[in-house]
Design an enzyme around this catalytic site. Structure first.
Site, PDB file in Angstrom:
ATOM      1  CE1 TYR A  10      -3.327  -2.825   0.557  1.00 31.80           C
ATOM      2  CE2 TYR A  10      -2.571  -3.000   2.834  1.00 31.80           C
ATOM      3  CZ  TYR A  10      -3.336  -3.477   1.788  1.00 31.80           C
ATOM      4  OH  TYR A  10      -4.101  -4.598   1.965  1.00 31.80           O
ATOM      5  CG  HIS A  74      17.941  12.029  24.063  1.00 32.50           C
ATOM      6  ND1 HIS A  74      17.581  12.924  23.077  1.00 32.50           N
ATOM      7  CD2 HIS A  74      17.194  12.366  25.163  1.00 32.50           C
ATOM      8  CE1 HIS A  74      16.674  13.764  23.543  1.00 32.50           C
ATOM      9  NE2 HIS A  74      16.418  13.446  24.810  1.00 32.50           N
ATOM     10  CB  THR A  99      13.086  21.485  25.047  1.00 28.27           C
ATOM     11  OG1 THR A  99      13.170  20.230  25.741  1.00 28.27           O
ATOM     12  CG2 THR A  99      11.688  21.628  24.451  1.00 28.27           C
ATOM     13  CB  SER A 100      13.805  16.905  22.531  1.00 26.68           C
ATOM     14  OG  SER A 100      15.051  16.596  23.098  1.00 26.68           O
ATOM     15  CB  THR A 146     -35.314   4.997   0.762  1.00 28.29           C
ATOM     16  OG1 THR A 146     -36.628   4.522   0.491  1.00 28.29           O
ATOM     17  CG2 THR A 146     -35.062   6.290  -0.008  1.00 28.29           C
ATOM     18  CG  HIS A 147     -35.736   2.133   4.447  1.00 26.89           C
ATOM     19  ND1 HIS A 147     -35.369   2.268   5.765  1.00 26.89           N
ATOM     20  CD2 HIS A 147     -36.475   3.219   4.148  1.00 26.89           C
ATOM     21  CE1 HIS A 147     -35.881   3.393   6.249  1.00 26.89           C
ATOM     22  NE2 HIS A 147     -36.545   3.987   5.286  1.00 26.89           N
ATOM     23  CB  SER A 272      -7.927 -18.978  -6.628  1.00 26.35           C
ATOM     24  OG  SER A 272      -8.731 -19.354  -5.515  1.00 26.35           O
ATOM     25  CE  LYS A 277     -17.592 -13.745  -7.812  1.00 25.54           C
ATOM     26  NZ  LYS A 277     -17.075 -14.123  -6.486  1.00 25.54           N
ATOM     27  CG  ASN A 279     -14.795 -10.837  -7.235  1.00 23.44           C
ATOM     28  OD1 ASN A 279     -15.938 -11.183  -7.504  1.00 23.44           O
ATOM     29  ND2 ASN A 279     -13.827 -11.708  -6.986  1.00 23.44           N
ATOM     30  CD  GLU A 284     -14.777  -6.780  -2.408  1.00 25.83           C
ATOM     31  OE1 GLU A 284     -15.816  -7.436  -2.228  1.00 25.83           O
ATOM     32  OE2 GLU A 284     -13.749  -7.281  -2.897  1.00 25.83           O
ATOM     33  CB  SER A 316       5.497   4.903  21.509  1.00 24.71           C
ATOM     34  OG  SER A 316       4.560   5.022  22.557  1.00 24.71           O
ATOM     35  NE  ARG A 319       9.301   7.519  18.504  1.00 26.05           N
ATOM     36  CZ  ARG A 319      10.457   8.112  18.285  1.00 26.05           C
ATOM     37  NH1 ARG A 319      11.039   7.976  17.105  1.00 26.05           N
ATOM     38  NH2 ARG A 319      11.043   8.833  19.217  1.00 26.05           N
TER      39      ARG A 319
END
Length: 446
Positions: A10, A74, A99-100, A146-147, A272, A277, A279, A284, A316, A319
């Protein structure tokens, strides 16, 4: 060894590059350079040293930074040392007064700036595709549902225009969000800017001018995470729109409906074991990955509830969250553009489905006309309801039944009944709505 599917399945190269380790490292160095330039401009450090830092800092390597990190454990200080090494005596001013997270969060602002450029480009491309499809199909009448049941007619143009309007709102949201999300800070250990003295606010503003991003008004040790929560909500909102479009395409591609079909390559394999098919696999995938993108919202909100002036619990998850959610959002945008560009509309099946119920889906038009010509609305509703149920059971056209109903023919002539039951005559202002939306969105964004 590749582990996460983003590494091999991806994501687009351009968005992966934004969140690559190398680009992150370069954004951190850009922040350090901007800091030195701002401090030099305002007399906090020697101007000549600021110029040396600006010239030499990018000679530092990610590899050297990692070597230092293995020793000192660090990550930010490792970068500071790696940059200091290549700047000679001027290196003594690297990270001065910061500061960091002044640097790390500002680097995140730079990455988000780059990411939003890519996302905006794809949103505008998707908008263009949707507007083109809306204009192509503004007269293509189809059954509305609808529905999950047949209602009155609509048009494919209106469907595409509704989706385009939603994408237009996402583009608008992106522009509104950008200055709140693409932001940097220089506020020091707990937000007081004590290490910078009286010029702290000015240095911060000057630093962000060099970087061309917004500056916080106030903060503690980190940029407040409500900003990033908004960003993840935006990604989730975009993903959900794409999910909605994907669900509709998948539904309309069902064998029993068969009104649309994703493009299918000449040698593409659908199954397969079932050779026949075809699809809707891209739609999806969009729907599936939208679930992962939406899952980023909850931890993004939790990242704003830290102890006192800060703790490390946001670090964490971020990241993972930033690259994963952004890369996947970009990926499904690319997928949906491809799906909609190649989407095949099967007009024979659209017409067939439109007439499936022998005209009873047009019952509302007769009820409205009877009411307009003097019959009570509730009486008209009951007469047409009864005849619709009879048509459904006997499979006789509603027009034939109504033509034998004196209460109806006494008000509406038989030939007019046929006209009122024609789907193309009952699409209201849908064509005008499509034209209004396409004109508006093209002028705003394309």
């Amino acid at each position: 060894m590749a582990i996460h599917p983003i590494e091999f399945r991806y994501g687009t190269p351009e968005m992966k590059q934004v969140f690559s380790e190398e680009h992150r490292f370069r954004c951190i160095i850009d922040a350090e350079i901007a800091l030195a330039k701002a401090e030099g401009a305002l007399g906090m450090i020697p101007q000549k040293d600021a110029e040396i830092i600006a010239k030499k800092a990018h000679d530092a390597s990610l590899e050297r930074s990692k070597e230092i990190e293995d020793e000192i454990h660090h990550d930010m200080m490792a970068v500071v040392r790696a940059v200091s090494e290549v700047c000679g005596d001027a290196g003594r001013w690297i990270h001065y007064g910061a500061t960091s997270n002044d640097i790390l969060d500002t680097a995140t602002g730079l990455q988000l700036r780059d990411a939003l450029i890519i996302l905006e480009e794809k949103l505008k491309k998707l908008l263009e595709v949707l507007l083109n499809r809306a204009e192509e199909t503004k007269f293509l009448v189809c059954i509305g549902r609808t529905h999950g049941q047949h209602g009155v007619p609509t048009t494919y143009g209106l469907r595409f225009a509704i989706w385009a309007s939603e994408i237009g709102r996402h583009i608008e949201r992106l522009g509104q969000m950008r200055p709140r999300v693409c932001v940097g800070q220089l506020t020091g250990a707990v937000g007081t800017q004590a290490a910078l003295g009286e010029k702290g606010i000015e240095i911060q503003e000057e630093m962000m001018k060099f970087l061309k991003i917004s500056s916080v008004d106030v903060s503690n040790q980190i940029i407040q995470r409500d900003r990033y929560a908004e960003y993840f909500c935006f990604l989730a909102n975009v993903a959900t729109t794409l999910d909605k479009i994907g669900v509709e395409i998948r539904s309309l591609q069902r064998t029993e409906i068969g009104e649309v079909e994703e493009a299918f390559a000449a040698r593409q394999v659908g199954s397969s074991t079932m050779p026949h098919k075809r699809n809707p696999i891209k739609s999806e995938q969009v729907c599936g990955l939208a679930r992962i993108i939406r899952s980023s919202v909850e931890p993004a909100f939790q990242n704003n509830t830290l102890w006192d002036e800060r703790d490390l619990t946001n670090s964490s998850p971020e990241r993972i969250l930033f690259p994963e959610a952004t890369i996947l959002a970009d990926h499904i945008l690319k997928n949906m553009i491809s799906v909609l560009e190649g989407l095949n509309l099967k007009e024979d099946r659209i017409k067939e489905n439109l007439s499936m119920l022998h005209g009873i889906n047009m019952a509302e038009s007769i009820m409205i006309e009877l009411t307009k010509k003097g019959m009570g609305r509730q009486e008209a509703h009951e007469i047409i309801r009864e005849k619709s149920m009879e048509a459904l059971e006997t499979k006789e056209p509603l027009s034939a039944l109504l033509s034998r109903t004196p209460e109806v023919t006494g008000i509406i002539p038989a030939q007019e009944i046929e006209k009122l039951l024609s789907p193309g005559s009952y699409i209201g202002t849908s064509v005008r709505q499509v034209e209004k939306v396409t004109g508006k969105l093209r002028s705003l964004y394309l």
